[in-house]
Design a protein around this motif. Structure first.
Motif, PDB file in Angstrom:
ATOM      1  N   LEU A 109       0.887  -0.931  -0.320  1.00 15.13           N
ATOM      2  CA  LEU A 109       0.212  -0.384   0.240  1.00 15.13           C
ATOM      3  C   LEU A 109       1.273   1.300   0.088  1.00 15.13           C
ATOM      4  CD1 LEU A 109      -2.949   0.751   0.195  1.00 15.13           C
ATOM      5  CD2 LEU A 109      -2.316   0.687   2.538  1.00 15.13           C
ATOM      6  N   PHE A 125      -7.352  -0.834   5.240  1.00 16.58           N
ATOM      7  CA  PHE A 125      -7.788  -0.669   4.303  1.00 16.58           C
ATOM      8  C   PHE A 125      -9.119   0.632   4.871  1.00 16.58           C
ATOM      9  CE2 PHE A 125      -7.826  -1.465  -0.370  1.00 16.58           C
ATOM     10  CZ  PHE A 125      -6.600  -1.855  -0.475  1.00 16.58           C
ATOM     11  N   ASN A 126      -9.762  -0.202   5.767  1.00 16.44           N
ATOM     12  CA  ASN A 126     -10.803   0.922   6.077  1.00 16.44           C
ATOM     13  C   ASN A 126     -10.445   1.517   7.308  1.00 16.44           C
ATOM     14  OD1 ASN A 126     -12.757  -1.953   7.280  1.00 16.44           O
ATOM     15  ND2 ASN A 126     -11.876  -2.466   8.515  1.00 16.44           N
ATOM     16  N   LEU A 128      -8.983   4.258   5.179  1.00 15.37           N
ATOM     17  CA  LEU A 128      -9.095   5.150   4.730  1.00 15.37           C
ATOM     18  C   LEU A 128     -10.393   5.544   3.855  1.00 15.37           C
ATOM     19  CD1 LEU A 128      -6.925   2.715   1.899  1.00 15.37           C
ATOM     20  CD2 LEU A 128      -6.064   4.695   3.277  1.00 15.37           C
ATOM     21  N   PHE A 133      -8.494   7.862  -2.917  1.00 15.91           N
ATOM     22  CA  PHE A 133      -7.917   6.367  -3.532  1.00 15.91           C
ATOM     23  C   PHE A 133      -7.866   6.184  -4.932  1.00 15.91           C
ATOM     24  CE2 PHE A 133      -7.167   1.959  -3.986  1.00 15.91           C
ATOM     25  CZ  PHE A 133      -6.375   1.093  -2.859  1.00 15.91           C
ATOM     26  N   SER A 135      -7.252   3.814  -8.224  1.00 12.43           N
ATOM     27  CA  SER A 135      -7.686   1.851  -8.612  1.00 12.43           C
ATOM     28  C   SER A 135      -7.038   1.923  -9.891  1.00 12.43           C
ATOM     29  CB  SER A 135      -8.957   1.417  -8.011  1.00 12.43           C
ATOM     30  OG  SER A 135      -8.918   0.262  -8.773  1.00 12.43           O
ATOM     31  N   GLU A 146      -6.780  -5.828  -5.057  1.00 15.29           N
ATOM     32  CA  GLU A 146      -7.760  -4.522  -4.454  1.00 15.29           C
ATOM     33  C   GLU A 146      -8.865  -5.202  -4.277  1.00 15.29           C
ATOM     34  OE1 GLU A 146     -10.136  -0.302  -5.751  1.00 15.29           O
ATOM     35  OE2 GLU A 146      -7.839  -0.666  -6.871  1.00 15.29           O
ATOM     36  N   TRP A 150     -11.064  -5.333  -0.778  1.00 15.94           N
ATOM     37  CA  TRP A 150     -12.329  -4.130  -0.371  1.00 15.94           C
ATOM     38  C   TRP A 150     -13.196  -5.079   0.273  1.00 15.94           C
ATOM     39  CZ3 TRP A 150     -10.852   0.456   0.664  1.00 15.94           C
ATOM     40  CH2 TRP A 150     -11.146   1.539   0.069  1.00 15.94           C
ATOM     41  N   THR A 153     -13.583  -5.717   3.790  1.00 20.82           N
ATOM     42  CA  THR A 153     -13.278  -4.564   4.211  1.00 20.82           C
ATOM     43  C   THR A 153     -14.543  -4.289   5.662  1.00 20.82           C
ATOM     44  OG1 THR A 153     -13.552  -3.183   3.136  1.00 20.82           O
ATOM     45  CG2 THR A 153     -11.399  -3.241   3.712  1.00 20.82           C
ATOM     46  N   TYR A 171     -12.830   8.156  -4.517  1.00 17.59           N
ATOM     47  CA  TYR A 171     -12.233   7.061  -5.404  1.00 17.59           C
ATOM     48  C   TYR A 171     -12.397   6.953  -6.862  1.00 17.59           C
ATOM     49  CZ  TYR A 171     -12.035   2.039  -6.889  1.00 17.59           C
ATOM     50  OH  TYR A 171     -11.463   0.764  -6.622  1.00 17.59           O
ATOM     51  N   LEU A 193      -3.235   0.721  -4.852  1.00 12.16           N
ATOM     52  CA  LEU A 193      -2.031  -0.539  -4.186  1.00 12.16           C
ATOM     53  C   LEU A 193      -1.750  -0.773  -5.739  1.00 12.16           C
ATOM     54  CD1 LEU A 193      -2.549  -2.817  -2.094  1.00 12.16           C
ATOM     55  CD2 LEU A 193      -3.469  -4.106  -4.141  1.00 12.16           C
TER      56      LEU A 193
END
Length: 267
Positions: A109, A125-126, A128, A133, A135, A146, A150, A153, A171, A193
């Motif tokens: 990460l 991840f939680n 964030l 982010f 992707s 990834e 998710w 989470t 995102y 990621l």
């Protein structure tokens, strides 16, 4: 409000790619991932094979999803990819004959600051929720990983043609390769990621910090897949697999570094 940006560039997104030219019958096409190519590992480990076999090798590098699509259409002679679940399904569906893992590294990460490495990747991840982010959004091995994270989470998730993603405001799905994704994350001050090798390769140009975790889900194996659609070139594909699993290549992998850091390991 969810902010999702999709940029579809032809060379990287499954369904948006042109197949490599098959004009020369003696051309042997290896479809592989951008991380193996961009890190320099592939050129490094293939040197002796190309000299000894005199193979007219053409390397095409995409995300794993796009590489698997080339294999399905018979537009590649062998694959090296890194999304185990998709690879196993590919073989079960009759497109592949075998899958042999020969090297691995880990996903990391990266972002504008280091996170607490005592966390696990799920907690990271939680955390964030209020962060930005970026992707890849290209159904590559990295994007598949990834999405898998998710799903472990506490985030509320959405799913559409871009895949599975969290219901967080900032995102961004870019539909592109790792280098472009890292560059965008760097410019925007976002997390993303990444495979370890591509980050290390680009690290001198980035302000992003890497946080490594020990979770098993972050294992990133690279495997060669023999194709049922490749008949004429199958002997070369088998020869390549034998070479990639040889002691010579194992030693080369162990000795390969990026900016002084080992980036791949022997499987």
């Amino acid at each position: 409000m969810i902010r999702v940006t999709l940029v579809c560039l032809i060379l990287f997104v499954p369904g948006c790619i042109n197949s490599p030219s098959l004009e020369n019958d003696d051309t042997f096409i290896l479809a592989t991932t951008t991380s193996l190519r961009d890190s320099g590992l592939l050129d490094y480990i293939l040197e002796e094979f190309l000299i000894e076999s005199q193979t007219n090798l053409k390397i095409v590098a995409f995300g794993t999803g796009a590489a698997l699509n080339l294999g399905k259409k018979g537009d590649a002679d062998v694959l090296i990819v890194h999304a185990p679940e998709k690879e196993n399904q590919f073989i079960e569906d009759g497109f592949g004959i075998s899958r042999t893992t020969f090297t691995y590294n880990h996903f990391v990460l990266v972002g504008p600051r280091n996170l607490d490495s005592n966390l696990n990747i799920i907690d990271a991840f939680n955390s964030l929720e209020s962060e930005c982010f970026v992707s890849r959004g290209d159904f590559s091995g990295t994007h598949e990983k990834e999405q898998a994270i998710w799903q472990t989470t506490n985030h509320t998730l959405n799913e559409d043609e871009r895949g599975i993603f969290p219901e967080i405001e900032n995102y961004f799905s870019v539909g592109n390769g790792m280098a472009v994704t890292l560059t965008m994350a760097n410019e925007m001050g976002c997390f993303t990621l990444s495979d370890r090798a591509t980050y290390l390769h680009l690290k001198p140009k980035l302000d992003l910090k890497m946080t490594e975790f020990t979770d098993e889900i972050l294992m990133n194996p690279y495997s060669i897949i023999q194709l049922s659609t490749s008949k004429e070139q199958q002997s070369i594909a088998i020869e390549l697999e034998t070479y990639l699993t040889s002691n010579l290549v194992m030693n080369k992998i162990e000795n390969f570094t990026i900016n002084g850091e080992q980036s791949f390991f022997v499987a």
